[in-house]
Design an enzyme around this catalytic site. Sequence first.
Site, PDB file in Angstrom:
ATOM      1  N   LYS A  38       0.857  -1.188   0.000  1.00  0.00           N
ATOM      2  CA  LYS A  38       0.000   0.000   0.000  1.00  0.00           C
ATOM      3  C   LYS A  38       0.896   1.242   0.000  1.00  0.00           C
ATOM      4  CE  LYS A  38      -3.874   1.987   2.667  1.00  0.00           C
ATOM      5  NZ  LYS A  38      -4.789   1.788   3.816  1.00  0.00           N
TER       6      LYS A  38
ATOM      7  N   SER B 185     -10.083  -0.440   7.196  1.00  0.00           N
ATOM      8  CA  SER B 185      -9.532  -0.316   5.840  1.00  0.00           C
ATOM      9  C   SER B 185      -8.867  -1.540   5.237  1.00  0.00           C
ATOM     10  CB  SER B 185      -8.534   0.836   5.789  1.00  0.00           C
ATOM     11  OG  SER B 185      -9.247   2.032   5.648  1.00  0.00           O
TER      12      SER B 185
ATOM     13  N   SER C 146      -9.827   2.022   3.070  1.00  0.00           N
ATOM     14  CA  SER C 146      -8.941   2.759   2.202  1.00  0.00           C
ATOM     15  C   SER C 146      -7.926   1.893   1.454  1.00  0.00           C
ATOM     16  CB  SER C 146      -8.175   3.792   3.027  1.00  0.00           C
ATOM     17  OG  SER C 146      -7.302   3.149   3.940  1.00  0.00           O
TER      18      SER C 146
END
EC number: 6.3.5.7
Length: 484
Positions: free
Chosen positions: A76, A175, A151
């Site tokens: 990420k 997330s 997210s």
Amino acid sequence: MHNKTLAELSHALHQREYSSVELTRYFLERIERLDTQINSFISVTAEMALAQAQAADQRLQSGNASPLTGIPIAHKDIFCTEGVKTSCGSKMLDNFIAPYNATVVEKCHTAGLVMLGKTNMDEFAMGSSNETSFYGPVKNPWDTQAVPGGSSGGAVAAVAARLAPVATGTDTGGSIRQPAALCGITGLKPTYGLVSRYGMIAFASSLDQGGPIGDNAKDVALLLNVIAGFDERDSTSLNHPQEDYTAHLNDSIAGLKIGLPKEFFGEGLNAEVGKIVEAAIKELEQAGATLHEIELPHTHLSVPVYYIIAPAECSSNLSRYDGVRFGHRCENPQDLLDLYKRSRAQGFGAEVKRRIMIGTYALSAGYYDAYYLKAQQIRRLISNDFTDAFKQVDVILGPTSPTTAFKIGEKVNDPISMYLSDINTISVNLAGLPGLSIPAGFVNQRPVGLQLIGNYLNEARLLNVAHQYQQRTDWHRQNPPKFL
Ligand code: GLN
């Protein structure tokens, strides 16, 4: 090769059926060909990946490889990666090349994993749909009109579309678990402090936790083995002895006590999603688990409490982006104040600004006791609910998200309804507990996730239950039709 589990890939690499360079080329080619449909990567680091793959092949040849040596991974874009853009999904950091690796990234490098690139995400990890990213929304591989969740939307979509065998994500209020649910894959938010936050760009420091995202529970366990562990550079890192999270996957779950909190099955839960969760519960009952109704009475306060605490911490953490040291700087500032104001006005998107304003307000003199202090007191009550529940049961189970993936654009102008998509995940972060989402079925071809919550440091137990469920079902083996 893209449908193989990590254990299968590892076996093939160790047997020299193919090399890490071949495997890495294969995934890079898939990303190039297919990612235009879902926008899951912000950066693809092809050259670096091939160099790492070559080094991995040497290790494999010389016999000093670890189980995941040579396996490609996507990080990420919230994790700092030395020499590679680390944007956190924001224009503010669009020009930021991290000078060092986050501990999670470093541990993956040391284990010999090969970084394919950095995945798309909501700006500074604030969002539940991946629509707040400066780099555009990520699309759900099951339905490209729908959001992937957020997210960690890019990480999860990349694994669901098999553009990467495994990925890292972070979870502050849901997330990892919520997008895993919406994209039909397996994602774990570990106990707070189990995975180092060093080099993980801070959103809300008392809630943020990195974790593994994969196709199934065993893959997630294998990656957790690599990324978990004490780190003296993170002051909240837990000094917990290293565990092998694959060791108990095959244990029987006969006699396991599963708690079903009535608050997770009430109004707001989509009826079709509810049916799928019921079916999953029956499956676990057949495997020998017993069911117990429990209560988590303060659950309804978790979203309001989170939206005081997370913005408060974010307003403090994001004050460092002032246009002076790194990140976006406005042109021709008139004076220092103008530099701060315009750099921040231009660098941050609407959701981030909204959170900074709420947080600054909640922390301001005169309001601190009424909001922040009160929220911290309720946080303790939420956490006590879980402590009481774990006196009666071994794991807690419910839907990860009350609905399946919603349409892109559907909730962007309604922050409250967006915030409610994390209603079942947020309390777990407030309490610092581990939570796992696994695929449990589909409603109109959109995946449904089942959430398992464990007591502190009970990751092995959660992964055991998930693995046993995945031995009996094949939801986790299904691939989105456009990415077979
Ligand atoms: N959706 C939640 C938020 O917007 C949680 C995000 C997260 O876990 N990073 O804050």
